[in-house]
Write a protein that holds these residues in place. Structure first.
Motif: not given
Length: 243
Positions: A118-137
């Motif tokens: 679950s740590y690996v999956v949740d880390a990827i979920i955190g990266l999804s937030v990073v990805y979307k912010a970078l996409d918006n920028m």
């Protein structure tokens, strides 16, 4: 997908909306430090899930809705997804893609008992937030000269968000009696909670977009969003290597 230009970072002092996101960020960190994570389930709810048997529609709908409304990672990602979406038609398309991904892996993960940290999956979920912010920028356009499919990314990250919850539910020794229908009820609750949370976000975004500060502070707001995503990812990676 619209992206934003850079602005003076010091201008955040004049933005109540960015300050509000920072407050949310501090609450988010407090939740991390107390281990009340986005995919966590309260002890009382956990005990109820483990002790029940048979089809219980409304209790599982409630648990699913409660999970989504208190799910920091889901809400941060959805906030990033709808940041530049104005028309309800566009919002519906992206939310539907996210729901399809989320629902599919929630059911598949539990029913097939796929076991992943679950740590690996949740880390990827955190990266999804990073990805979307970078996409918006507009970072990907500047760095690589092309714009990745935002619809495809929303669907793919939706798969990870659903799988993240599935990894938690697998630890609860759910009764096989009525399991499928209870999972469907739980997922219905998740989608209801998603719509409720999304409604609140859209109301606040509607007020902000009518103010002059939206475009002035949009870039920094996404920097804050990206930072929160990195914090979530780092926390999960520490858990993976240490715990």
């Amino acid at each position: 997908m619209t992206s934003i230009a850079r602005h003076d970072p010091r201008s955040w002092l004049r933005s109540p909306w960015t300050l509000a996101l920072l407050v949310i960020g501090f609450l988010f960190m407090e939740g991390l430090l107390s281990q009340v994570l986005a995919h966590g389930v309260a002890e009382g709810d956990k005990g109820y899930i483990q002790e029940t048997s048979g089809f219980l529609f409304w209790p599982f709908v409630y648990l699913g809705a409660k999970h989504m409304v208190t799910g920091y990672d889901h809400l941060l990602f959805l906030f990033g997804v709808i940041f530049f979406l104005y028309r309800m038609k566009d919002i519906s398309i992206y939310v539907t893609l996210f729901a399809i991904g989320h629902s599919s892996t929630l059911l598949l993960g539990v029913l097939t008992n796929i076991s992943v940290s679950s740590y690996v999956v949740d880390a990827i979920i955190g990266l999804s937030v990073v990805y979307k912010a970078l996409d918006n920028m507009g970072a990907f356009q500047r760095w690589f000269g092309f714009q990745p499919s935002t619809k495809g990314a929303t669907l793919i990250f939706g798969l990870f968000h659903g799988f993240g919850l599935a990894t938690k539910l697998q630890d609860f020794q759910l009764s096989p009696d009525g399991l499928f229908l209870n999972l469907v009820a739980f997922n219905i609750g998740v989608e209801i909670g998603q719509l409720l949370a999304l409604g609140g976000i859209l109301i606040l975004m509607g007020f902000w977009r009518r103010s002059n500060s939206f475009w002035e502070h949009a870039y920094l707001t996404n920097v804050v969003l990206m930072t929160l995503g990195f914090l979530l990812t780092g926390y999960q990676l520490v858990g993976f290597f240490v715990m």
